[in-house]
Scaffold this active site. Structure first.
Site, PDB file in Angstrom:
ATOM      1  N   TRP A 308       0.826  -1.208   0.000  1.00 20.14           N
ATOM      2  CA  TRP A 308       0.000   0.000   0.000  1.00 20.14           C
ATOM      3  C   TRP A 308       0.857   1.253   0.000  1.00 20.14           C
ATOM      4  O   TRP A 308       0.378   2.342  -0.332  1.00 20.14           O
ATOM      5  CB  TRP A 308      -0.949   0.010   1.201  1.00 20.14           C
ATOM      6  CG  TRP A 308      -0.315   0.333   2.541  1.00 20.14           C
ATOM      7  CD1 TRP A 308       0.794  -0.233   3.087  1.00 20.14           C
ATOM      8  CD2 TRP A 308      -0.780   1.294   3.499  1.00 20.14           C
ATOM      9  NE1 TRP A 308       1.050   0.301   4.329  1.00 20.14           N
ATOM     10  CE2 TRP A 308       0.108   1.234   4.614  1.00 20.14           C
ATOM     11  CE3 TRP A 308      -1.849   2.181   3.544  1.00 20.14           C
ATOM     12  CZ2 TRP A 308      -0.059   2.038   5.741  1.00 20.14           C
ATOM     13  CZ3 TRP A 308      -2.013   2.976   4.673  1.00 20.14           C
ATOM     14  CH2 TRP A 308      -1.120   2.906   5.751  1.00 20.14           C
ATOM     15  N   ASP A 309       2.121   1.093   0.358  1.00 14.49           N
ATOM     16  CA  ASP A 309       3.053   2.216   0.377  1.00 14.49           C
ATOM     17  C   ASP A 309       3.035   2.968  -0.953  1.00 14.49           C
ATOM     18  O   ASP A 309       3.145   4.201  -0.988  1.00 14.49           O
ATOM     19  CB  ASP A 309       4.474   1.714   0.643  1.00 14.49           C
ATOM     20  CG  ASP A 309       4.577   0.846   1.883  1.00 14.49           C
ATOM     21  OD1 ASP A 309       3.735  -0.060   2.044  1.00 14.49           O
ATOM     22  OD2 ASP A 309       5.506   1.047   2.680  1.00 14.49           O
ATOM     23  N   GLU A 438      -0.742  -2.418  12.488  1.00 18.29           N
ATOM     24  CA  GLU A 438      -0.547  -3.869  12.431  1.00 18.29           C
ATOM     25  C   GLU A 438      -0.340  -4.511  13.801  1.00 18.29           C
ATOM     26  O   GLU A 438      -0.120  -5.720  13.884  1.00 18.29           O
ATOM     27  CB  GLU A 438       0.624  -4.187  11.499  1.00 18.29           C
ATOM     28  CG  GLU A 438       0.312  -3.862  10.050  1.00 18.29           C
ATOM     29  CD  GLU A 438       1.515  -3.987   9.130  1.00 18.29           C
ATOM     30  OE1 GLU A 438       1.332  -4.365   7.964  1.00 18.29           O
ATOM     31  OE2 GLU A 438       2.642  -3.690   9.591  1.00 18.29           O
ATOM     32  N   LYS A 506       0.708   1.257  16.079  1.00 15.69           N
ATOM     33  CA  LYS A 506       2.002   1.100  15.417  1.00 15.69           C
ATOM     34  C   LYS A 506       2.384   2.321  14.596  1.00 15.69           C
ATOM     35  O   LYS A 506       3.522   2.791  14.638  1.00 15.69           O
ATOM     36  CB  LYS A 506       1.987  -0.135  14.516  1.00 15.69           C
ATOM     37  CG  LYS A 506       3.286  -0.318  13.730  1.00 15.69           C
ATOM     38  CD  LYS A 506       3.233  -1.507  12.784  1.00 15.69           C
ATOM     39  CE  LYS A 506       4.529  -1.609  11.977  1.00 15.69           C
ATOM     40  NZ  LYS A 506       4.520  -2.751  11.043  1.00 15.69           N
ATOM     41  N   GLN A 507       1.426   2.827  13.809  1.00 17.94           N
ATOM     42  CA  GLN A 507       1.736   3.870  12.829  1.00 17.94           C
ATOM     43  C   GLN A 507       0.456   4.624  12.489  1.00 17.94           C
ATOM     44  O   GLN A 507      -0.617   4.305  12.995  1.00 17.94           O
ATOM     45  CB  GLN A 507       2.329   3.244  11.569  1.00 17.94           C
ATOM     46  CG  GLN A 507       1.405   2.245  10.898  1.00 17.94           C
ATOM     47  CD  GLN A 507       2.089   1.427   9.813  1.00 17.94           C
ATOM     48  OE1 GLN A 507       3.302   1.410   9.692  1.00 17.94           O
ATOM     49  NE2 GLN A 507       1.300   0.728   9.014  1.00 17.94           N
TER      50      GLN A 507
END
Length: 704
Positions: A308-309, A438, A506-507
């Site tokens: 997906w980056d 995640e 996580k992010q």
């Protein structure tokens, strides 16, 4: 000269080009060496291997970029010169790495570059020149670790060609069982152990070429072209001209910041050097991976896979500047639609389910089933990128005849079969997913996943109407009734059903609803989302996260808070060549284009306030306190090119190019006063910073 061209306070040194990264030493960790590439091949400077677009070895989860031996990974020494006489430079303006060894007696310069237009060529050039009255031989030692072997390709030797050595072979293991092994053909100029500038010679130059292709004929053609260019003295100049043109199309420049100016040049360089030319008929581009083309070998940098980056973190930069290159990223998803449909069918769903990790074939190559089965937001990420491209270009031809519609409709079909009706709440759920966070392997109603699914369904209906294509009537209902978690008491978006504020994240996840997704919310909710998730997000998480928080705070005009969060990003930029690492301590993927892309979105979307909407480019510019000026060259909108210049007092827009006769005019409209300014080519329009939009002029005739 220092590695950063900054003084002790972190300010740019006057007269030093921020596009040049100069150092007296190389990084102790060679993972942070500069890279050169052109979208077809890429290598870490002084490394013994390079990678080639689309060439992977290994089946399924073992799939990784195949190591191809690189003859250009050679370092130089000169008799009579020491370390104090040596400097290294990455010139991002020319896409070239150089080593210069200079004493009072001689100057020796080495250049390494992947030719920008002759993409099958990797070049190593050496120039030697006498200085003063020195008459002794200048002896240059070449230290090379090159061997014509690979752990991933079974090479055999072939006949020499025009003085070049030749090997060819196939990858050991195809990506799909029973699939095709990939061929690599390599020609290179042999490197001697040393070079000499003889007495009586004032100067001399040498060119060592490497040509890589899928066929012997292709490698020979590329090598022959390289020799002709070298003999004519145009090998390096033609490469420089191509990079000069590239920078002329797309630039982000600032005045007054500490590290930002160099970080922008470095970030754009590493991203652009991983992209091909707009017209590359002899190979299919296989997407952008987190570590770029130079990285991704066995066990490294996510194996060179596409995630997906590409769509969420890198694509927004590419499409705003170069939609002709952005469409190549979309075409990668078009050409891998077949395997995505197979995955959906195997998992019991309709339409297409794109793999969490993909490589050359488009099959799932994640090494753990959980990601491929549960991190399904990638489908919505891909559709969102297709929507951005459509809103910026109105390229109906791509969607009608080049596979774009098939991707959009297949993703909508997947979502309509993946949701379940919840009679108790009167909504549709998406159960059993892994969100961008995640740390949560199996939750229900990921708020991020739900929003991108909602957008996917809505865009399919919208696009189908434009193309006169049939769409399923239930898609609008599902989109309308899809659960998007919201806590009315605390006025924020829970990341998923049952999320408790303070739970580690996580992010960037729910914070992405504000940007890039632009999900409707009032400033209070936006602020609460930022506050709650900023405190919960892992401080050691991936590099792209903090730029999204910084953009959010700029939306709310909290410039000091935005600046503090942007500062966190600099910890991921490794010296001396501004190579991004996934984690601030240098661990994880390197040349981390995901982090680079997120960072570049800060000036492009944060400082300008640009938002890509269905019928306009919205803007609401604001600068950080330590930035006095921002200049953006080459924004693309509906076939036009726009330059922006922003200071604390003034926002200037210049139309620099228009598609054909300028009968379809653009206008800038200020939201507060309603005042409008027609944009004519070459005529700047300036006004005080504030919200507004660039749109088709309502009185002009615009054919779509």
């Amino acid at each position: 000269m220092s590695a950063t061209s900054l003084n002790a306070a972190g300010d740019l040194v006057p007269g030093v080009d921020p596009a040049l990264f100069v150092s007296d030493t190389l990084p102790a960790d060679r993972r942070f060496m500069a890279t050169v590439g052109n979208g077809y091949l890429g290598t870490r400077v002084y490394d013994k291997v390079m990678h080639v677009n689309g060439v992977y070895n290994g089946e399924a989860g073992e799939c990784h970029r195949a190591d191809v031996p690189s003859p250009a990974g050679a370092e130089l020494n000169v008799a009579g010169a020491g370390a104090e006489d040596t400097s290294f430079t990455l010139n991002t303006r020319t896409g070239t790495f150089s080593c210069v060894i200079q004493s009072g007696k001689f100057r020796v310069a080495q250049r390494i570059f992947a030719h920008r237009t002759h993409v099958h060529l990797l070049a190593l050039m050496v120039e030697a020149e006498r200085l003063g009255n020195y008459t002794e031989p200048v002896v240059i030692t070449i230290n090379s670790t090159f061997t014509p072997h690979s752990q991933d390709i079974e090479f055999v030797s072939g006949p020499d060609f025009m003085g070049a050595k030749y090997i060819h072979g196939q990858t050991l293991t195809p990506e799909v069982k029973g699939g095709r092994k990939l061929s690599v053909h390599l020609l290179w100029t042999p490197l001697p152990g040393f070079l000499r500038l003889e007495p009586g010679e004032h100067s001399r130059s040498w060119a060592f070429l490497t040509a890589v292709a899928e066929t012997e004929e292709g490698a020979r053609r590329a090598y022959t072209q390289g020799l002709s260019l070298a003999q004519a003295g145009t090998l390096y100049p033609s490469h420089m001209e191509a990079w000069a043109w590239l920078w002329g199309q797309s630039r982000l420049e600032v005045t007054g910041s500490q590290h930002l100016s160099q970080a922008l040049f470095g970030g754009l360089y590493y991203l652009m050097s991983s992209l091909p030319q707009a017209h590359t008929p002899d190979f299919l581009f296989t997407g952008l991976s987190p570590g770029g083309l130079p990285n991704g070998g066995r066990g490294q940098d996510y194996h060179g896979h596409v995630f997906w980056d590409q769509e969420i973190w890198m694509f927004p930069i590419v499409v705003m500047f170069r939609p002709d290159l952005a469409v190549k990223l979309l075409q990668y998803r078009v050409q891998t639609l077949g395997p995505a449909r197979d995955i959906a069918r195997q998992q019991g769903y309709q339409g297409a389910k794109y793999p969490w990790e993909s490589a050359g074939t488009g099959t799932e190559v994640s090494d753990a089933d959980i990601y491929g089965k549960r991190e399904i937001h990638i489908n919505g990420d891909i559709s969102f990128a297709f929507r951005q491209y459509f809103y910026l270009t109105q390229d109906l031809e791509f969607f009608r005849n080049c596979g774009g519609w098939e991707v959009v409709v297949s993703i909508a079909e997947f979502w309509s079969s993946r949701v379940t009706w919840n009679p108790e709440e009167g909504c549709y759920d998406i159960k059993g997913v892994m969100p961008p966070d995640e740390y949560q392997p199996n939750i229900n109603n990921s708020v991020y996943t739900s929003v991108v699914a909602k957008y996917s369904l809505q865009f399919a209906v919208e696009l189908g109407t434009r193309l006169s294509k049939p769409v399923r009537p239930e898609w609008e209902e599902i989109a309308e009734k899809l659960k998007v978690s919201f806590d009315p008491e605390r006025q924020y978006h829970p990341e998923y059903d049952g999320y408790t504020p303070g739970t580690d994240v996580k992010q960037a996840d729910a914070v992405l609803l504000g940007f890039p997704l632009m999900y409707p919310m009032n400033p209070e909710v936006r602020r609460n989302d930022l506050e709650i998730y900023e405190g919960a997000t892992d401080p050691d998480g991936p590099a792209m996260t903090w730029s999204m928080f910084a953009i959010g705070w700029l939306e709310l005009k909290a410039t000091a808070r935005a600046g503090q969060l942007l500062e966190k990003c600099y910890k991921n930029i490794q010296e001396p060549f501004k190579v991004w690492s996934e984690s601030a301590d240098g661990s994880g993927a390197v040349n981390f284009l995901t982090g680079t892309g997120g960072f570049l979105q800060f000036p492009l979307f944060g400082c300008t306030g640009i938002r890509v909407r269905k019928d306009c480019l919205y803007f609401d510019p604001i600068l950080l306190d330590n930035i006095s000026e921002l200049r953006i060259t080459g924004i693309s909108y509906l076939g036009n090119k726009l330059d922006f210049e922003l200071t604390k007092e003034l926002f200037t827009v210049v139309l620099t190019a228009a598609p054909g006769p300028q009968v379809n005019l653009l206008e800038a409209v200020l939201c507060g006063s309603g005042e409008s300014f027609t944009l004519y080519k070459g005529q700047p329009v300036s006004f005080a910073p504030g919200p507004g939009k660039i749109q088709k002029q309502t009185s002009s005739c615009w054919l779509l």
